[in-house]
Design an enzyme around this catalytic site. Structure first.
Site, PDB file in Angstrom:
ATOM      1  CB  CYS A  90      -0.922  -0.004   1.219  1.00  0.00           C
ATOM      2  SG  CYS A  90      -1.912   1.489   1.375  1.00  0.00           S
ATOM      3  CB  CYS A 126      -0.364   2.364   4.037  1.00  0.00           C
ATOM      4  SG  CYS A 126      -2.018   1.824   3.605  1.00  0.00           S
ATOM      5  CG  ASP A 127       3.522   1.240   4.472  1.00  0.00           C
ATOM      6  OD1 ASP A 127       3.155   1.689   5.568  1.00  0.00           O
ATOM      7  OD2 ASP A 127       3.281   0.088   4.090  1.00  0.00           O
TER       8      ASP A 127
END
Length: 307
Positions: A131, A134-135
C-alpha cells in the site's frame, strides 16, 4: 434477529447498508477492520462520481459510514467465520458471537496477493509493502521497486514518484498491462524507470530490507540491488484474492469469486454478494456501490412485499 446482515464494510457493504437502513430494514453490518476496505487506502478516487479534488478514499469511505449509521445501521467489529442455512434463516457465526437474519449480503472484498519469494514475509512493514498510500511517506527520498505492470502497480508507482522517490517498475513482460494513459504517464515520468522482462526473486537483510535480487527472464541474468544511504522499499502489486474462504462448501465459487444473478443473489436463496468478490469483469468502487445498491433494494422489496 435482524432483517439483514451485511458482511463487510467496504463501498459495497456501506452502500447496501445505506439503502436497507433507509428502507427501515433492521440492518447489522459486520466488519472487523476499518470501514472502507481497499478504497480507504486509496489517495484519490478521481473516477468516482461526485468526488471533489482533494478527497481521499478514506474521506469518501467515512462519509459513507456516517450516512449508513445516520439511517440506523448497527456496526459490530467482529470477523465472520462461517455462514449456515437453518430453514429460512441464515446463521452468521463470528469470532465474537452468532447472529441470525433471513437475508445476508456478503461484501468482504479482496486482499493483495503475495509473491511468496524468500524474505517477503520477513520484511513486511520493514521494507516490503502492499500500500503506497499507507507507507509511501517513508520512501519519499528513497529507492523504490514496484512489482507488477497492471493499473494498481502503475498508479502506485506514479504516486510514489510524485512523492519524490526514485521508482523502478519491475515487470516480467515487455509491455505494461495498465491502461494506456497510465502507462504513458509512467513511461514519461522523470522519476520512473521501467525494468522490462524482470522479476523479483529474493529479499535480504537483517532487521530491515537491505538488498533484493532481480532476474531478467530474457537475458537469464541475476543482479543484486543494494541499499544506499537512503530508504529502500519494495511495493508488490500482483493481483488480489477474494475474501470468500468462509463461503466454501456453502456456495460454488469460481476461483474464489461468487456467481450472482441480476439481483446480486447467489445460488442460495436469501444470500447475496456484492463488490469485488462477485464474478464479473469490471471491479471499481462505483461498480461495488452499484452491486450493494441492487442487493439492498431486492432485499427491501422482498421484505416489504413478501415477509
Amino acid at each position: 434477529m435482524n432483517n439483514v446482515i451485511i458482511i463487510g464494510g467496504g463501498p459495497a457493504g456501506l452502500t447496501a447498508a445505506i439503502y436497507t437502513s433507509r428502507a427501515n430494514v433492521k440492518t447489522l453490518l459486520l466488519e472487523p477492520e476499518l470501514e472502507g476496505g481497499q478504497a480507504a487506502l486509496t489517495l484519490s478516487l478521481e473516477n468516482y462520481p461526485g468526488s471533489v479534488k482533494g478527497d481521499s478514499g478514506m474521506d469518501i469511505a467515512m462519509r459513507m459510514r456516517e450516512q449508513a449509521v445516520s439511517f440506523g445501521t448497527e456496526i459490530v467489529k467482529e470477523r465472520v467465520e462461517s455462514v449456515e442455512v437453518d430453514g429460512d434463516e441464515k446463521v452468521v457465526k463470528t469470532d465474537g458471537g452468532e447472529y441470525r437474519a433471513k437475508y445476508v449480503i456478503v461484501c468482504t472484498g479482496s486482499k493483495p496477493n503475495t509473491l511468496g519469494v524468500p524474505g517477503e514475509e520477513k520484511f513486511v512493514s520493514r521494507g516490503v509493502s502492499y500500500c503506497a498510500t499507507c507507507d509511501g511517506a517513508f520512501y519519499q527520498n528513497g529507492d523504490v521497486y514496484v512489482i507488477g505492470g497492471g493499473n494498481s502497480a502503475v498508479e502506485e508507482a506514479l504516486y510514489l514518484a510524485n512523492l519524490g522517490a526514485k521508482v523502478h517498475i519491475v515487470h516480467r513482460r515487455s509491455e505494461l498491462r495498465a491502461e494506456g494513459f497510465l502507462a504513458d504517464q509512467a513511461k514519461n515520468h522523470e522519476n520512473i524507470e521501467i525494468l522490462w522482462n524482470t522479476e523479483l526473486k529474493e529479499l535480504w537483510g537483517e532487521k530491515a530490507l537491505e538488498n533484493l535480487v532481480l532476474y531478467n527472464n530474457k537475458t537469464d541474468e541475476r543482479f543484486v540491488i543494494e541499499k544506499k544511504n537512503r530508504p529502500l522499499g519494495v511495493f508488490i502489486y500482483v493481483g488480489i484474492k477474494p475474501q470468500t474462504e468462509f463461503l466454501e462448501g456453502l456456495l460454488d465459487l469460481n476461483k474464489g469469486q461468487v456467481p450472482v444473478d441480476k439481483h446480486q443473489m447467489t445460488a442460495v436463496d436469501g444470500i447475496y454478494a456484492a463488490g469485488d468478490i462477485v464474478d464479473k469483469d469490471f471491479k471499481q468502487v462505483v461498480t461495488a456501490c452499484s452491486d450493494g445498491c441492487i442487493a439492498a433494494m431486492d432485499v427491501a422489496r422482498r421484505i416489504t412485499q413478501y415477509d
